[in-house]
Scaffold this motif. Structure first.
Motif, short mmCIF file in Angstrom:
data_model
loop_
_atom_site.label_atom_id
_atom_site.label_comp_id
_atom_site.label_asym_id
_atom_site.label_seq_id
_atom_site.Cartn_x
_atom_site.Cartn_y
_atom_site.Cartn_z
N CYS A 42 -55.16 -27.31 0.16
CA CYS A 42 -55.05 -25.86 -0.01
C CYS A 42 -53.62 -25.41 0.27
CB CYS A 42 -56.01 -25.13 0.93
SG CYS A 42 -57.75 -25.35 0.51
N ARG A 43 -53.23 -24.31 -0.36
CA ARG A 43 -51.91 -23.76 -0.10
C ARG A 43 -51.79 -23.39 1.38
NH1 ARG A 43 -50.55 -19.26 -1.65
NH2 ARG A 43 -52.46 -18.38 -2.54
N TRP A 44 -50.56 -23.33 1.84
CA TRP A 44 -50.29 -23.05 3.25
C TRP A 44 -50.89 -21.71 3.65
CZ3 TRP A 44 -47.13 -19.46 5.98
CH2 TRP A 44 -46.88 -19.80 7.31
N GLY A 45 -51.63 -21.73 4.75
CA GLY A 45 -52.24 -20.52 5.27
C GLY A 45 -53.67 -20.31 4.83
N LEU A 46 -54.15 -21.09 3.84
CA LEU A 46 -55.53 -20.96 3.38
C LEU A 46 -56.41 -21.98 4.06
CD1 LEU A 46 -55.01 -20.35 -0.45
CD2 LEU A 46 -55.03 -18.70 1.43
N VAL A 47 -57.71 -21.74 4.04
CA VAL A 47 -58.66 -22.64 4.69
C VAL A 47 -59.59 -23.24 3.63
CG1 VAL A 47 -58.58 -21.41 6.88
CG2 VAL A 47 -60.27 -20.74 5.16
N ALA A 93 -58.76 -23.60 -7.37
CA ALA A 93 -57.76 -22.53 -7.36
C ALA A 93 -57.04 -22.50 -6.02
CB ALA A 93 -58.42 -21.19 -7.63
N ASP A 94 -55.77 -22.09 -6.04
CA ASP A 94 -54.94 -21.95 -4.83
C ASP A 94 -54.74 -23.27 -4.11
OD1 ASP A 94 -54.61 -19.14 -5.11
OD2 ASP A 94 -56.59 -18.81 -4.23
N SER A 95 -54.80 -24.38 -4.86
CA SER A 95 -54.54 -25.69 -4.27
C SER A 95 -53.17 -26.19 -4.72
CB SER A 95 -55.63 -26.69 -4.67
OG SER A 95 -55.66 -26.86 -6.08
N THR A 96 -52.70 -27.22 -4.08
CA THR A 96 -51.38 -27.78 -4.39
C THR A 96 -51.40 -29.28 -4.14
OG1 THR A 96 -49.01 -27.62 -3.87
CG2 THR A 96 -50.55 -27.35 -2.05
N CYS A 97 -50.48 -29.99 -4.77
CA CYS A 97 -50.37 -31.44 -4.58
C CYS A 97 -49.31 -31.69 -3.52
CB CYS A 97 -50.01 -32.12 -5.90
SG CYS A 97 -50.01 -33.93 -5.83
N THR A 98 -49.74 -32.13 -2.37
CA THR A 98 -48.85 -32.35 -1.24
C THR A 98 -48.93 -33.82 -0.82
OG1 THR A 98 -49.22 -30.08 -0.49
CG2 THR A 98 -48.24 -31.61 1.08
N ASP A 99 -47.79 -34.50 -0.88
CA ASP A 99 -47.75 -35.93 -0.52
C ASP A 99 -48.78 -36.73 -1.28
OD1 ASP A 99 -45.72 -35.38 1.33
OD2 ASP A 99 -47.16 -34.97 2.94
N ALA A 122 -66.29 -25.28 1.58
CA ALA A 122 -67.19 -25.85 0.57
C ALA A 122 -66.42 -26.34 -0.65
CB ALA A 122 -68.24 -24.83 0.17
N GLY A 123 -65.32 -27.04 -0.41
CA GLY A 123 -64.55 -27.61 -1.49
C GLY A 123 -63.64 -26.64 -2.20
N ALA A 124 -63.53 -25.42 -1.71
CA ALA A 124 -62.66 -24.40 -2.32
C ALA A 124 -61.63 -23.93 -1.29
CB ALA A 124 -63.48 -23.23 -2.83
N CYS A 135 -53.27 -37.08 -6.46
CA CYS A 135 -52.74 -36.23 -7.52
C CYS A 135 -51.30 -36.61 -7.80
CB CYS A 135 -52.83 -34.76 -7.11
SG CYS A 135 -51.95 -34.39 -5.58
N ARG A 136 -50.78 -36.14 -8.94
CA ARG A 136 -49.37 -36.39 -9.29
C ARG A 136 -48.55 -35.10 -9.26
NH1 ARG A 136 -50.12 -38.56 -15.06
NH2 ARG A 136 -51.72 -36.94 -14.92
N ARG A 137 -49.20 -33.99 -9.55
CA ARG A 137 -48.50 -32.70 -9.62
C ARG A 137 -49.49 -31.60 -9.28
NH1 ARG A 137 -49.29 -34.78 -14.66
NH2 ARG A 137 -50.56 -33.52 -16.12
N ASP A 138 -48.97 -30.38 -9.05
CA ASP A 138 -49.82 -29.25 -8.68
C ASP A 138 -50.87 -28.94 -9.74
OD1 ASP A 138 -48.44 -29.00 -6.34
OD2 ASP A 138 -47.18 -27.32 -7.00
N ALA A 139 -50.48 -29.10 -11.02
CA ALA A 139 -51.40 -28.77 -12.10
C ALA A 139 -52.67 -29.61 -12.04
CB ALA A 139 -50.72 -28.96 -13.46
N ASP A 140 -52.55 -30.86 -11.54
CA ASP A 140 -53.74 -31.71 -11.41
C ASP A 140 -54.76 -31.06 -10.49
OD1 ASP A 140 -52.36 -33.45 -12.99
OD2 ASP A 140 -51.85 -34.86 -11.38
N CYS A 141 -54.29 -30.54 -9.37
CA CYS A 141 -55.19 -29.95 -8.37
C CYS A 141 -55.71 -28.59 -8.83
CB CYS A 141 -54.47 -29.80 -7.03
SG CYS A 141 -53.72 -31.34 -6.43
N LEU A 142 -54.83 -27.78 -9.44
CA LEU A 142 -55.23 -26.44 -9.87
C LEU A 142 -56.29 -26.47 -10.95
CD1 LEU A 142 -51.72 -24.71 -9.93
CD2 LEU A 142 -53.61 -24.22 -8.36
N GLY A 143 -56.39 -27.59 -11.69
CA GLY A 143 -57.41 -27.69 -12.72
C GLY A 143 -58.81 -27.67 -12.15
N ALA A 144 -58.96 -28.08 -10.89
CA ALA A 144 -60.29 -28.14 -10.28
C ALA A 144 -60.46 -27.11 -9.17
CB ALA A 144 -60.56 -29.54 -9.72
#
Length: 385
Positions: free
Chosen positions: A136-141, A125-131, A144-146, A114-123
């Motif tokens: 998934c955002r910190w603290g989430l598990v 929810a509650d995801s982020t682009c890290t490195d 099944a791909g979510a 990914c390049r930015r958070d919006a790339d991940c959030l499009g597919a």
């Protein structure tokens, strides 16, 4: 013809031929102009065709994105990966994003580049682009791909991350129920039942209410215990023991009550507390509350003392007294004890035997014991079920 005449004729013919040549040149020039005009028209037609070809190619390349539209078909007919957006412009279809050169590609999912958070959030929810990778955002598990909050018994970092209400992140960094709640199949935290609430086991009732038990699907205090508060079942008090409330004595025996003057359990009294008679009776000095000396409440001095009579209390009187205390049968006890005093006895009761309680019996003025009955005696009864 003279030589001069021949010369004139030659000049005339030459001029005529030159005029003819000039006329043909003009016709040729007009033809060239026509040809040139036709070439221009042909070039314009070629340009139009090329433009249309370029438009089709551009549409296939994605230049159609951003074009005005009124319906999805206006975009989808040009390219299947486009749709008409709410803003009236063609855009990439749902689940796709526009990238370089007008290309529509799927949004990256978890673990994809990914390049930015919006790339991940499009597919997701509650995801982020890290490195450069969707996660998934910190603290989430990951499930099944979510991305979701951790459920009960799953690892956690903060209590706010736990998915269930009334849950916390415990010292072992796992989601668990707060005190007073129990884990119902790792799905939710249900409150432990209090008294009179539904239960499945005695263990559930004991969490919030000491000594409680589960009886017929409801939390309740067991026999011999009383509800001090909604969080405790306290053992009942025995005869002569300290008490604060009526229930402390009543759960031990339905024939007990808490004597509020001394704060101890005694036999329950019957009769009026005030009014015309002002007389209350009970059996004294008897833990069975079934037989013994009759006591009367002295409203003037505010204490209980033996009920005194001149002579004997009749069996009929005793039967009505016992009926007042909840016994179907009763009679007098012949053995009596003299009560030292001035010879005055208490107000005498006189019952016919049909009365429901002693309140319905006749009352006489206080007796005075004469002759051989110089001392009043205590009245005693024996009641039976």
């Amino acid at each position: 013809m003279t030589a001069l005449g021949s010369l004139h004729q030659l000049l005339h013919d030459t001029n005529h031929r030159l005029a003819d040549i000039f006329s043909r040149q003009e016709s040729l020039a007009e033809a060239l102009v026509t040809i040139s005009s036709r070439q221009d028209s042909f070039a314009e037609a070629l340009d139009t065709l090329a433009s249309r070809l370029d438009t089709g190619a551009a549409a296939r390349r994605g230049v159609v994105l951003g074009a005005p539209c009124r319906a999805d078909t206006e975009c989808g007919d040009l390219r299947p990966d486009a749709e008409c957006g709410a803003d009236g412009q063609c855009r990439c279809a749902e689940g796709l994003q526009e990238v370089v050169a007008g290309r529509c590609l799927p949004y990256p999912r978890l673990s994809e580049s990914c390049r930015r958070d919006a790339d991940c959030l499009g597919a997701v929810a509650d995801s982020t682009c890290t490195d450069g990778v969707c996660s998934c955002r910190w603290g989430l598990v990951v499930d099944a791909g979510a991305c979701r909050k951790p459920r009960l018994s799953e690892p956690c970092k903060l209590s706010d991350h736990c998915d269930s209400q009334n849950a916390m992140c415990d010292n072992d960094f796992h989601c668990s129920c707060l005190f007073g709640y129990w884990n119902d199949g790792n799905i939710t935290c249900r409150p432990y039942p209090r008294l009179a609430e539904s239960c499945n086991s005695t263990a559930e009732c004991e969490v919030l209410t000491t000594n409680a038990t589960c009886v017929k699907g409801k939390c309740a205090c067991p026999k011999g215990f009383w509800e001090r508060r909604n969080d405790a079942c306290s053992p009942g008090a025995g005869y002569g023991e300290r008490c604060d409330q009526e229930a402390e004595c009543f759960v031990t025996s339905a024939r007990f009550e808490c004597e509020y003057i001394r704060g101890i359990c005694q036999c329950a009294a019957t009769g009026k507390n005030s009014g015309y008679s002002g007389m209350k009776f009970r059996i004294g000095n008897s833990s069975s509350c079934q037989d013994g000396i009759i006591e009367i409440f002295d409203t003037r001095n505010y204490f209980w003392r033996p009920y005194t009579v001149c002579g004997d209390l009749t069996d009929t009187d005793a039967q009505v007294l016992c009926r007042s205390w909840g016994f179907p049968h009763g009679g007098t006890i012949s053995q009596r004890h003299a009560i030292p005093g001035s010879g005055h006895a208490d107000r005498k009761i006189s019952c016919s035997g049909s009365e429901e309680t002693v309140d319905d019996c006749r009352l006489y003025t206080p007796d005075y014991c004469f002759s051989s009955e110089t001392q009043p005696t205590s009245a005693e009864v024996s009641c039976a079920d």
